[in-house]
Design an enzyme around this catalytic site. Structure first.
Site, PDB file in Angstrom:
ATOM      1  N   GLU A   1     -26.544  20.181 -16.912  1.00  0.00           N
ATOM      2  CA  GLU A   1     -25.341  19.561 -17.474  1.00  0.00           C
ATOM      3  C   GLU A   1     -25.508  19.491 -18.991  1.00  0.00           C
ATOM      4  O   GLU A   1     -25.735  18.414 -19.550  1.00  0.00           O
ATOM      5  CB  GLU A   1     -25.153  18.163 -16.869  1.00  0.00           C
ATOM      6  CG  GLU A   1     -23.782  17.590 -17.144  1.00  0.00           C
ATOM      7  CD  GLU A   1     -23.601  16.207 -16.526  1.00  0.00           C
ATOM      8  OE1 GLU A   1     -24.535  15.393 -16.536  1.00  0.00           O
ATOM      9  OE2 GLU A   1     -22.492  15.943 -16.022  1.00  0.00           O
TER      10      GLU A   1
ATOM     11  N   GLU B   1     -24.618   6.897 -11.501  1.00  0.00           N
ATOM     12  CA  GLU B   1     -25.375   7.416 -12.643  1.00  0.00           C
ATOM     13  C   GLU B   1     -25.306   6.489 -13.855  1.00  0.00           C
ATOM     14  O   GLU B   1     -24.217   6.248 -14.373  1.00  0.00           O
ATOM     15  CB  GLU B   1     -24.767   8.773 -13.012  1.00  0.00           C
ATOM     16  CG  GLU B   1     -25.357   9.425 -14.233  1.00  0.00           C
ATOM     17  CD  GLU B   1     -24.600  10.699 -14.629  1.00  0.00           C
ATOM     18  OE1 GLU B   1     -23.392  10.805 -14.318  1.00  0.00           O
ATOM     19  OE2 GLU B   1     -25.223  11.569 -15.243  1.00  0.00           O
TER      20      GLU B   1
HETATM   21  O1  LIG Z   1     -23.624  12.782 -17.406  1.00  0.00           O
HETATM   22  C1  LIG Z   1     -22.418  12.907 -17.294  1.00  0.00           C
HETATM   23  O2  LIG Z   1     -21.666  12.889 -18.243  1.00  0.00           O
HETATM   24  C2  LIG Z   1     -21.936  13.114 -15.901  1.00  0.00           C
HETATM   25  O3  LIG Z   1     -22.897  13.426 -14.986  1.00  0.00           O
HETATM   26  C3  LIG Z   1     -20.594  13.024 -15.409  1.00  0.00           C
HETATM   27  O4  LIG Z   1     -20.364  13.431 -14.296  1.00  0.00           O
HETATM   28  C4  LIG Z   1     -19.474  12.391 -16.124  1.00  0.00           C
HETATM   29  O5  LIG Z   1     -19.454  12.297 -17.428  1.00  0.00           O
HETATM   30 MG   LIG Z   2     -24.853  13.422 -15.913  1.00  0.00          MG
END
Ligand SMILES: O=C(O)C(O)C(=O)CO
Ligand SMILES: [Mg+2]
Length: 261
Positions: free
Chosen positions: A240, A143
């Site tokens: 999230e 990511e």
């Molecule tokens: O975006 C995020 O913060 C995350 O997906 C994560 O898993 C860790 O910070």
């Molecule tokens: Mg994230």
């Protein structure tokens, strides 16, 4: 129709992690995800999933010492042995939780580090992890994270992620496309998503500024969710975000999608 997973590292902060699973189920989420399951017994989590009827969508590979400020170890040359041991741990948990996808956090670049060496380490680690996870039936994503929230995070754009994928040269490696991070790092959210569609393995959402619920900021999530449908995104959409008040009180944005599900 988007299918929403509750990210329990952000939602329901008023109760312990294990209790957040039941709260997410009661609010209509079909799945859960979180940064790390490793502090809990995997059988206890598995029982909670079974009892509540939600599935595990995602968690991260062991991220290093989170409490001490680490945000993954994927790019750190002196942590390769630990990274590799972490793959076994992640497979163990993913099998117990029937989790289809795990996310690799690249980590924060140490001061003065050679960026090319961090790239090489991350690509090698991903190339090590991807086939082992594939053998266990688990997909691997990583990511890009914006550098306003994490100023030294090593991978903050999809261009950089694509370069790392080319270096790794493996199947079973995709991008986790977090619309919040992407809005801050580079914008052009849907054209980029569409261009990379075949290379995106998981999606997360929050609005900007504030990282709160969809609908509280500048990102047009009605349009984005319609585009996910148009493009045929069939994975989970990880929620999230930081609830503005309580998680349950702030779920109005999700109601139309639940009603039509
Ligand atoms: O975006 C995020 O913060 C995350 O997906 C994560 O898993 C860790 O910070
Ligand atoms: Mg994230």
């Amino acid at each position: 129709m988007p299918r929403f997973a509750a990210n329990l590292s952000f939602l329901y902060p008023e109760v312990p992690l294990i209790e957040r699973i039941g709260k997410a189920a009661a609010d209509g989420f079909g799945a859960v995800e979180y940064v790390s399951p490793y502090e809990l017994d995997k059988d206890v989590i598995a029982d909670a999933l079974t009892e509540t009827g939600v599935v595990q969508a995602l968690f991260n590979l062991p991220p290093g010492d989170w409490a001490a400020g680490e945000r993954g170890i994927g790019c750190l040359p002196d942590r390769v042995e630990e990274f590799r041991r972490g793959i076994d741990t992640a497979i163990d948990y993913a099998k117990a939780l029937k989790c289809p996808t795990v996310n690799c956090l690249a980590g924060l670049a140490p001061t003065g580090a050679d960026a090319a060496e961090l790239d090489r380490t991350l690509a090698d680690n991903l190339a090590y992890a991807a086939p082992r996870l594939a053998d266990a039936g688990i997909a691997l994503v990583f990511e890009p994270i914006n550098r306003r929230d994490m100023p030294t995070y090593h991978v903050s754009t999809t261009d950089h992620a694509e370069r790392i994928m080319a270096m790794a040269g493996v199947d079973n490696l995709k991008i986790q496309y977090d619309f919040y991070h992407m809005q801050i790092s580079q914008g052009d959210l849907i054209p980029t998503f569409e261009r990379l569609f075949d290379r995106i393995g998981h999606v997360q959402v929050a609005d900007n500024p504030g990282r709160n619920e969809p609908g509280t900021g500048e990102i047009n999530y009605g349009f984005i969710f319609a585009e996910l449908d148009r493009l045929g995104y069939a994975g989970w959409v990880g929620c999230e975000y930081k609830p503005k008040t309580t998680t349950t009180a702030g779920l109005g944005w999700m109601a139309p999608y639940l009603r039509r599900a």
